[in-house]
Design a protein around this motif. Structure first.
Motif, PDB file in Angstrom:
ATOM      1  N   SER A 159       0.835  -1.205   0.000  1.00 22.54           N
ATOM      2  CA  SER A 159       0.000   0.000   0.000  1.00 22.54           C
ATOM      3  C   SER A 159       0.862   1.244   0.000  1.00 22.54           C
ATOM      4  CB  SER A 159      -0.936   0.014   1.210  1.00 22.54           C
ATOM      5  OG  SER A 159      -0.218   0.241   2.399  1.00 22.54           O
ATOM      6  N   ALA A 160       0.203   2.353  -0.320  1.00 24.51           N
ATOM      7  CA  ALA A 160       0.861   3.659  -0.296  1.00 24.51           C
ATOM      8  C   ALA A 160      -0.200   4.724  -0.059  1.00 24.51           C
ATOM      9  CB  ALA A 160       1.597   3.930  -1.605  1.00 24.51           C
ATOM     10  N   VAL A 161       0.247   5.880   0.405  1.00 26.45           N
ATOM     11  CA  VAL A 161      -0.613   7.063   0.495  1.00 26.45           C
ATOM     12  C   VAL A 161       0.130   8.221  -0.153  1.00 26.45           C
ATOM     13  CG1 VAL A 161      -1.849   6.333   2.564  1.00 26.45           C
ATOM     14  CG2 VAL A 161       0.267   7.643   2.802  1.00 26.45           C
ATOM     15  N   THR A 162      -0.617   9.239  -0.556  1.00 25.79           N
ATOM     16  CA  THR A 162      -0.012  10.405  -1.187  1.00 25.79           C
ATOM     17  C   THR A 162      -0.773  11.655  -0.808  1.00 25.79           C
ATOM     18  OG1 THR A 162       0.696  11.381  -3.295  1.00 25.79           O
ATOM     19  CG2 THR A 162      -1.412  10.239  -3.284  1.00 25.79           C
ATOM     20  N   ASP A 163      -0.084  12.797  -0.879  1.00 29.16           N
ATOM     21  CA  ASP A 163      -0.751  14.089  -0.764  1.00 29.16           C
ATOM     22  C   ASP A 163      -0.674  14.859  -2.078  1.00 29.16           C
ATOM     23  OD1 ASP A 163       1.871  14.901  -0.902  1.00 29.16           O
ATOM     24  OD2 ASP A 163       1.939  15.796   1.094  1.00 29.16           O
ATOM     25  N   GLY A 164      -0.243  14.171  -3.131  1.00 28.53           N
ATOM     26  CA  GLY A 164      -0.115  14.792  -4.442  1.00 28.53           C
ATOM     27  C   GLY A 164       1.285  15.259  -4.762  1.00 28.53           C
ATOM     28  N   SER A 165       2.114  15.473  -3.728  1.00 30.93           N
ATOM     29  CA  SER A 165       3.494  15.878  -3.962  1.00 30.93           C
ATOM     30  C   SER A 165       4.490  14.903  -3.341  1.00 30.93           C
ATOM     31  CB  SER A 165       3.754  17.274  -3.397  1.00 30.93           C
ATOM     32  OG  SER A 165       3.551  17.307  -2.001  1.00 30.93           O
ATOM     33  N   ARG A 166       4.059  14.160  -2.331  1.00 28.52           N
ATOM     34  CA  ARG A 166       4.901  13.160  -1.677  1.00 28.52           C
ATOM     35  C   ARG A 166       4.157  11.830  -1.623  1.00 28.52           C
ATOM     36  NH1 ARG A 166       9.212  15.244   1.214  1.00 28.52           N
ATOM     37  NH2 ARG A 166       9.438  13.189   2.163  1.00 28.52           N
ATOM     38  N   TYR A 167       4.914  10.772  -1.322  1.00 25.01           N
ATOM     39  CA  TYR A 167       4.296   9.469  -1.136  1.00 25.01           C
ATOM     40  C   TYR A 167       4.910   8.783   0.078  1.00 25.01           C
ATOM     41  CZ  TYR A 167       8.612   7.480  -3.006  1.00 25.01           C
ATOM     42  OH  TYR A 167       9.932   7.149  -3.185  1.00 25.01           O
ATOM     43  N   TRP A 168       4.144   7.871   0.654  1.00 20.29           N
ATOM     44  CA  TRP A 168       4.579   6.987   1.726  1.00 20.29           C
ATOM     45  C   TRP A 168       4.178   5.580   1.290  1.00 20.29           C
ATOM     46  CZ3 TRP A 168       2.697  11.739   2.011  1.00 20.29           C
ATOM     47  CH2 TRP A 168       3.281  12.687   2.864  1.00 20.29           C
ATOM     48  N   ALA A 169       5.075   4.608   1.366  1.00 23.34           N
ATOM     49  CA  ALA A 169       4.779   3.260   0.883  1.00 23.34           C
ATOM     50  C   ALA A 169       5.284   2.234   1.878  1.00 23.34           C
ATOM     51  CB  ALA A 169       5.426   3.025  -0.485  1.00 23.34           C
ATOM     52  N   THR A 170       4.661   1.058   1.855  1.00 23.00           N
ATOM     53  CA  THR A 170       5.089   0.012   2.782  1.00 23.00           C
ATOM     54  C   THR A 170       4.743  -1.365   2.240  1.00 23.00           C
ATOM     55  OG1 THR A 170       5.206  -0.524   5.139  1.00 23.00           O
ATOM     56  CG2 THR A 170       3.003  -0.207   4.205  1.00 23.00           C
ATOM     57  N   GLY A 171       5.194  -2.356   2.991  1.00 16.03           N
ATOM     58  CA  GLY A 171       4.964  -3.754   2.657  1.00 16.03           C
ATOM     59  C   GLY A 171       5.851  -4.617   3.518  1.00 16.03           C
ATOM     60  N   ASP A 172       6.324  -5.688   2.955  1.00 21.25           N
ATOM     61  CA  ASP A 172       7.154  -6.640   3.680  1.00 21.25           C
ATOM     62  C   ASP A 172       8.624  -6.248   3.593  1.00 21.25           C
ATOM     63  OD1 ASP A 172       8.097  -8.893   4.967  1.00 21.25           O
ATOM     64  OD2 ASP A 172       7.953 -10.180   3.209  1.00 21.25           O
ATOM     65  N   LYS A 173       9.302  -6.180   4.739  1.00 18.64           N
ATOM     66  CA  LYS A 173      10.762  -6.020   4.827  1.00 18.64           C
ATOM     67  C   LYS A 173      11.266  -4.681   4.308  1.00 18.64           C
ATOM     68  CE  LYS A 173      11.495 -11.020   4.476  1.00 18.64           C
ATOM     69  NZ  LYS A 173      12.109 -12.127   3.718  1.00 18.64           N
TER      70      LYS A 173
END
Length: 583
Positions: A150-164
């Protein structure tokens, strides 16, 4: 399914008994032509009206590299991935996958999730309300999740995650960095709710706040506190991908937010359950659950007023898009009864995450592709600037510092490019401003670039004569001197031996040491020669300054031993110490 980019703009369609929160977008894996396997499968974003039924639009995400975008595919049998989130302002969807063409697998036919992260990057995509897609953000190596979920964004930045990987992120086009956690974390679903970043995880950080607000660096996890009674607590083995917080009690909120009611897609309970929790000011207390086999994605819509207004929930399983209404009070037990089916996945396809459809944006969404953040460019070399710009764009420009904006040219897809001149620019850091407009609203993004001295030359500063950029002809010996940054100089008495260098600045200062054994030296700057006598009755410092006029450019100097001296001198030595370049 159609593959055209159809706008996602939400409508006012309503279905009072099930879902009235506007249009929904579902992450679908597979095109239906063949069964899903461990290999990469195409991804579609299907849009549904509130009443359900067949999707009214289907957006195919890229399956090849084209127009500045990378493929964004999913592992056909990896149901832990494919979460979908909408930005807090409602303008963008964040979607994740793999930079792999359909059919790609891991080693020896294993799952795509086992593919080498250095060769098969993990992708963070952004989609706007007009169906504009950007999948140019690719994570590789240690900054990439093994299974990106998954990931989230504010239109200029992103945050992403998952395994390891922990949680990684950056400005779009920037270098990703770890924001929270580490490679030992196995995380699932990110979300931003009430201005706060949350994550779910496998066993550890099962459901947690991440830092304060929406952090961009050095954040820690704070797991949601559970009630002390086991049957009322958030389970220690909770496995959730989708979850939704709601504000239902005025004046009550968890950890500085307004959130007090929680719905969880619990994949660890039986074959899957929808669970409800209420925050009592100290702990989260269980408020019932219903069976929803295969539950994965979840999004909520509050209706009515606090504390007794209903909450509508849109839910995905691999086979269906469902709706459930909780008509109980905020602290009441979740309303019993099975969810209602809104839509079903076609043969050889599966649903994953669900989100509210994005709404119209305030102007374009623009972010850099190049140059890289903090890039260095030699003066005189044009900056190759490019950006991905989504939306109804009427113009894009790039501006270096206080210079004149340079109009960009639209290429394939959403890519805009421009060549920014640096001739005559002083050495230093500059803001490179990207500006995009739709004729009404203008958005900007800024990146810092460093203008350095032209290749092979030195810029502002004082340098030891022994600097490797200064080239010697013949053998020079070393002597000690306080006039050089490294306390060492070079000397020789052999005629025609030389030191050649290039500088970038408005003034050049050459430093020597006068001695009783010193002779004469030719100083040749930009081809013009000056003969200098370095003899001194005692050891002392000698400097020769050359001032340049006109636009900044690269200048040459040569220190050439004359092999001559005045009669009083005891030698013909030239003692060179330092080179200074002045703005």
């Amino acid at each position: 399914m159609a593959v055209a980019a159809v706008p996602f703009l939400a409508t006012s369609s309503a279905h009072a008994d099930t879902w009235t929160g506007g249009d929904l977008v579902v992450y679908r894996v597979g095109n239906g032509s063949a069964g899903l396997t461990n290999a990469a499968a195409p991804v579609f974003l299907d849009s549904f009206h509130a009443a359900g039924g067949a999707p009214f639009a289907s957006l195919a995400l890229p399956t090849t590299t084209a127009d500045g975008n990378k493929p964004l595919t999913a592992a056909g049998l990896s149901r832990s991935e494919g979460q979908l989130t909408r930005s807090a302002d409602g303008h963008y969807l964040a979607v994740t996958g793999y930079a792999a063409t359909p059919g790609t697998t891991g080693p020896s036919g294993t799952s795509l999730t086992a593919s080498d992260k250095n060769t098969v990057g993990r992708v963070v995509g952004i989609v706007d309300a007009n169906g504009g897609v950007d999948t140019s953000t690719v994570l590789t190596g240690s900054k990439a999740p093994t299974i990106i979920r998954s990931a989230v964004t504010d239109g200029s930045r992103y945050w992403a995650t998952g395994d390891k990987s922990g949680i990684v992120g950056a400005a779009f086009g920037g270098t990703p960095a770890v924001i929270a956690g580490s490679a030992s974390d196995n995380l699932n679903g990110l979300s931003v709710q009430s201005g706060q970043l949350f994550t779910s995880g496998l066993l550890t950080h099962r459901l947690s706040i991440v830092g304060s607000g929406v952090p961009t660096s050095s954040a820690s996890f704070a797991d949601l506190p559970a009630a002390p009674t086991t049957n009322e607590a958030i389970p220690a083995n909770l496995l959730t991908y989708g979850y939704a917080f709601v504000d239902r009690i005025d004046g009550t909120g968890y950890a500085g937010t307004t959130l007090d009611t929680l719905y969880v897609a619990n994949a660890s309970n039986r074959n899957g359950t929808l669970d409800k929790y209420s925050f009592n000011g100290t702990n989260w207390v269980a408020k019932g659950s219903i069976d929803v086999p295969g539950i994965q994605g979840l999004v909520a819509n509050k209706t009515g007023t606090n504390p007794n207004g209903a909450v509508e929930l849109a839910i995905t399983t691999p086979t269906a898009l469902l709706a459930k209404t909780d008509s109980s009070a905020a602290t009441g037990t979740l309303t019993a009864g099975a969810p209602t089916t809104l839509a079903t996945a076609g043969a050889n396809t599966e649903f994953r995450g669900v989100a509210l459809a994005p709404t119209g944006t305030n102007g374009p969404v623009a972010f850099y592709r190049s140059p890289a953040a903090s890039a260095s460019v030699p003066a005189g070399t044009a900056i190759s600037a490019s950006a991905n710009v989504l939306g109804a764009v009427t113009g894009v420009t790039f501006k270096l510092g206080t210079g004149t904006p340079v109009a960009a040219t639209k290429g394939a897809g959403n890519v805009w490019t421009a060549s920014i001149p640096t001739t005559g620019k002083q050495v230093g850091s500059y803001a490179l401003e990207l500006s995009a407009t739709d004729g009404t609203t203008t958005v900007t993004q800024t990146r810092t670039v460093a203008i350095t001295a032209p290749t092979g030359s030195v810029g502002y500063g004082t340098y030891a004569i022994r600097n490797t950029l200064f080239k010697r002809a013949g053998t020079w010996a070393t002597f000690s001197t306080t006039y050089s940054p490294d306390k060492k100089g070079l000397y020789t008495a052999t005629a025609k031996r030389s030191i050649t260098g290039y500088v970038y600045g408005s003034k050049l200062v050459l430093t020597f040491q006068k001695r009783t054994t010193a002779g004469k030296v030719y100083l040749i700057v930009d081809g013009k020669s000056t003969l200098i006598d370095l003899y001194g009755t005692s050891t002392s410092k000698y400097t020769k300054t050359f001032t340049f006029t006109g636009a900044l450019k690269k200048h040459s100097f040569v220190i050439k031993v004359a092999g001559t001296k005045r009669s009083a001198s005891k030698g013909k030595y030239v003692y060179a110490a330092a080179v200074q370049v002045v703005k």
